[in-house]
Every structure is written in C-alpha cells, then in structure tokens.
Write an enzyme that holds these catalytic residues in place. Structure first.
Site, PDB file in Angstrom:
ATOM      1  N   HIS A 138       0.838  -1.206   0.000  1.00  0.00           N
ATOM      2  CA  HIS A 138       0.000   0.000   0.000  1.00  0.00           C
ATOM      3  C   HIS A 138       0.877   1.261   0.000  1.00  0.00           C
ATOM      4  CE1 HIS A 138      -3.801  -1.943   0.294  1.00  0.00           C
ATOM      5  NE2 HIS A 138      -3.790  -2.209   1.588  1.00  0.00           N
ATOM      6  N   SER A 173     -15.908   2.312   1.048  1.00  0.00           N
ATOM      7  CA  SER A 173     -15.394   0.988   1.410  1.00  0.00           C
ATOM      8  C   SER A 173     -14.510   1.096   2.664  1.00  0.00           C
ATOM      9  CB  SER A 173     -14.601   0.413   0.225  1.00  0.00           C
ATOM     10  OG  SER A 173     -14.187  -0.893   0.494  1.00  0.00           O
TER      11      SER A 173
HETATM   12  P1  PAP Z   1      -7.382  -3.893   1.191  1.00  0.00           P
HETATM   13  O1  PAP Z   1      -6.741  -2.876   0.302  1.00  0.00           O
HETATM   14  O2  PAP Z   1      -7.610  -3.430   2.575  1.00  0.00           O
HETATM   15  O3  PAP Z   1      -6.712  -5.238   1.120  1.00  0.00           O
HETATM   16  P2  PAP Z   1      -9.369  -4.329  -0.840  1.00  0.00           P
HETATM   17  O4  PAP Z   1      -9.386  -5.744  -1.189  1.00  0.00           O
HETATM   18  O5  PAP Z   1      -8.720  -3.384  -1.779  1.00  0.00           O
HETATM   19  O6  PAP Z   1      -8.865  -4.136   0.646  1.00  0.00           O
HETATM   20  O7  PAP Z   1     -10.836  -3.768  -0.678  1.00  0.00           O
HETATM   21  C1  PAP Z   1     -11.948  -4.520  -0.450  1.00  0.00           C
HETATM   22  C2  PAP Z   1     -12.923  -4.094  -1.513  1.00  0.00           C
HETATM   23  O8  PAP Z   1     -12.766  -4.931  -2.656  1.00  0.00           O
HETATM   24  C3  PAP Z   1     -14.336  -4.260  -1.038  1.00  0.00           C
HETATM   25  O9  PAP Z   1     -15.109  -3.298  -1.746  1.00  0.00           O
HETATM   26  P3  PAP Z   1     -16.526  -2.774  -1.214  1.00  0.00           P
HETATM   27  O10 PAP Z   1     -16.334  -2.385   0.213  1.00  0.00           O
HETATM   28  O11 PAP Z   1     -16.845  -1.597  -2.082  1.00  0.00           O
HETATM   29  O12 PAP Z   1     -17.461  -3.883  -1.399  1.00  0.00           O
HETATM   30  C4  PAP Z   1     -14.608  -5.681  -1.500  1.00  0.00           C
HETATM   31  O13 PAP Z   1     -15.985  -6.002  -1.538  1.00  0.00           O
HETATM   32  C5  PAP Z   1     -13.978  -5.659  -2.867  1.00  0.00           C
HETATM   33  N1  PAP Z   1     -13.649  -6.992  -3.361  1.00  0.00           N
HETATM   34  C6  PAP Z   1     -13.114  -8.036  -2.687  1.00  0.00           C
HETATM   35  N2  PAP Z   1     -12.980  -9.090  -3.469  1.00  0.00           N
HETATM   36  C7  PAP Z   1     -13.441  -8.734  -4.686  1.00  0.00           C
HETATM   37  C8  PAP Z   1     -13.584  -9.435  -5.937  1.00  0.00           C
HETATM   38  N3  PAP Z   1     -13.208 -10.701  -6.071  1.00  0.00           N
HETATM   39  N4  PAP Z   1     -14.088  -8.742  -6.966  1.00  0.00           N
HETATM   40  C9  PAP Z   1     -14.474  -7.453  -6.841  1.00  0.00           C
HETATM   41  N5  PAP Z   1     -14.379  -6.751  -5.701  1.00  0.00           N
HETATM   42  C10 PAP Z   1     -13.862  -7.384  -4.632  1.00  0.00           C
END
Ligand code: PAP
Length: 340
Positions: A138, A173
C-alpha cells in the site's frame, strides 16, 4: 534460502530505528487506529504501516523478477491478489486443487508492510515464496521506490501492477471497513461526514489518496515496461480484455491452447467476488495485521460493485470529491473515474 533470511541482529537494528523515529513524528486522528503519524509526508498507522515501511525499507532485498501489486487501501487489492496469483501459478495447480479454494488471497500474496512488521513469520514466509515472488504493497510510490534501491531503470524486470479505484467508492469501502474494526477495538465510531472531511484533507492511512494514484500513474508513464496502471472499474467493465493485458505485461501471455481451454474465463470465475466470498477461508478465516490487530477475512468482501457510494454520499459531497479529483489529476492527463 541463503541470502534471503533476515538476521535477528539486522531486524533488531531496524526495529530500533523505527522506535527512535516514532516520537519525532506529527500525529493526527486515525481511521483504523486511534492515531496516524506522518512519515516522509505520508500518513501511516503507527504499528502496521509505519513499522512495516521502516522495516521493509531497511531489510527488503528485491529480486530481479519480483512482482508487486500496489494499491491504495480498498481499491481492489484482494481481487487483484487472486488474479495475479492465478495468472502466475496457473501451471502449478489443477482447477480443483487451487489454493484459492482453501485460503485467502491475503495468504497467497503477502503484504510487504505486514510481512516486515512481523518478526515471527518473516523468514518462514520469505522461504516459502515461489519465484517469481508476488508481494502487495500500500506504500505510495515515493516510499515504495526506495525499496528497489534506486529507480526502475536499474531493475528492468521488476513488475509493478497498480490498481486505482474511484475515490468515492474507496471512501465508502474504507469507512465501512473502519466502522467494523473501530467497533471491535472499542474506539468511538467516525461519522461519515468526519470520514469524508478527513479523506478530502488527505488524512488517511497511506494518503493522500490523490497523491498515491498520481505517484504510480506518473511512474507508469516513465517506466511503461515496469509499471502497469489499471483501474477497478475498467477491470469490472471488460475483465477478459484486462486479464489478458495483465498477463502480457507480466510476460505470461495466454497461449492458444490455454485460450482454447477457456483459461481466461476460468481464472476470472475463480477470482470473482461471488466465488471468493463463498470460500470457507474467506468467510470464517482471520488475517493477522499486527500483533494486536486481527481482521476477519470476510471484512474484505463487502459488495464488490462500482458506484455503491450513491447510497451514502450527498450530491454536494460527490460533486466536491469530483472537483478535487479533476483539479488534482487534470494536469497529469489522468482521466479515469469521470463517470464512476
Ligand atoms: P485492502 O486494500 O484493505 O486489502 P481491498 O481488497 O482493496 O482491501 O478492498 C476490499 C474491496 O474490494 C471491497 O469493496 P466494497 O467495500 O466496495 O465492497 C470488497 O468487496 C472488494 N472486493 C473483494 N474481493 C473482490 C472481488 N473478487 N471482486 C471485486 N471486488 C472485490
């Protein structure tokens, strides 16, 4: 593996530097943690972010074919970890025995900052990583590029995939994720208005958001062979096209035979929100962020859609965020997110 292990003394010396730096840093209110600290112009959580950045800056040894997934938090990290891991390791696993069916994408692809802030698991994780190693980060580009020793012209085969997401969905998010963690840590909740104000001021872990995106965007223009700039929204829009682009960029383009077997679709199905969110490890597993913070894997799967911000932000808030985005990105030529 020889030369890869981090010696205890080396780790302790780096840790001492981290401990000496903390009291010198400017502090402000945090999202996930009570406070953020400002290090080299970037807001970081003191234990995960700052410690990971300082430790990795001192201890990480880059290899020529390393792959890095760089993201601002909540921009699609989990999804792209799964996709990149699947592209790179597609010859190792049969569809029914794939690691992503039993483990979280966060276990398949470690976060650099978390890896280096955690002395206990560091060497064992490094030893088990297959080549080419895949890491997520990050860290904004100015901090991250220090890990590579110099600039990318001296590491011609290092690949960096940057994924940007529209700031309004990133804000929502992050706010939803933060709410759950603050509740568990008995910290008072942050209102959406307050989160919005902090986001607009750039006061957020690894922020500001706009500087983060711009840093990697400019690097992608300077080093197009090393840095691929993608967005969550375009991947949603035309996933087959962008997965092929991504594989080509990683020098792992799909062969005719693989195309014939429908491998692109298989990878996309395996990594889809619908599939991953149903995997047991993602429903009930736990990710260890720091020695104190454990995060249920399910928190990384909320809705996974574009434009959920519409249910949260007022028209004024959305317009103001759009104005900041336009103003920050205009001179760079970066034009994504106009309609998201
Ligand atoms: P991080 O940077 O803290 O690891 P990250 O995975 O970037 O988190 O963010 C999670 C977001 O990706 C969530 O979005 P939302 O809150 O708007 O729903 C999560 O739902 C989404 N996400 C996780 N897995 C997938 C996937 N396979 N396809 C699309 N979106 C996804």
């Amino acid at each position: 593996m020889e030369g890869e292990n981090v010696e205890v003394l080396e780790y302790d010396k780096a840790y001492e530097k981290y401990m000496n730096i903390i009291p010198t840093l400017e502090k402000n209110k945090g999202w996930i943690t009570e406070h953020l600290v400002k290090y080299q112009g970037i807001w970081l959580t003191p234990k995960g972010g700052l410690k990971g950045v300082i430790m990795s800056q001192q201890l990480f040894k880059s290899k020529p074919n390393d792959i890095f997934l760089a993201t601002f938090p909540k921009s699609g990290t989990t999804w792209f970890k799964a996709i990149i891991f699947s592209i790179i390791n597609r010859k190792l696993f049969s569809p029914n025995e794939h690691p992503l069916l039993n483990s979280s994408p966060h276990e398949c692809v470690p976060f650099l900052e978390l890896l280096y802030s955690n002395k206990e698991n560091l060497n064992s994780t490094l030893e088990h990583l297959q080549s080419p190693r895949i890491f997520a980060t990050h860290s904004p580009y100015p901090l991250f590029s220090q890990l590579l020793g110099s600039n990318l012209t001296t590491s011609p085969t290092v690949k960096i995939v940057y994924v940007a997401r529209n700031p309004k969905d990133v804000l929502i998010s992050t706010w939803e994720f933060t709410k759950k963690l603050r509740h568990e840590a008995n910290l008072p909740l942050i209102s959406l208005q307050e989160a919005y104000d902090m986001f607009c001021q750039g006061l957020i872990h690894f922020g500001s958001y706009w500087d983060h995106v711009l840093g990697y965007y400019k690097a992608s223009l300077m080093y197009p062979k090393n840095v691929l700039f993608l967005s969550y929204e375009t991947m949603k829009d035309d996933p087959s096209f962008w997965v092929r682009k991504l594989a080509d960029f990683l020098d792992q383009g799909f062969t005719k035979e693989e195309e014939g077997e429908g491998l692109v679709k298989k990878i996309l199905d395996l990594c889809s929100f619908e599939s991953l969110s149903k995997v047991g490890a993602n429903k009930s597993g736990i990710q260890r962020f720091t020695s104190h913070v454990m995060v249920p894997s399910s928190y990384f799967f909320r809705k996974g859609v574009v434009g959920d911000w519409r249910k949260y932000l007022t028209m004024e808030m959305a317009q103001h965020l759009d104005e900041i985005t336009k103003c920050k990105f205009e001179s760079s030529g970066l034009s994504c997110f106009r309609s998201s």
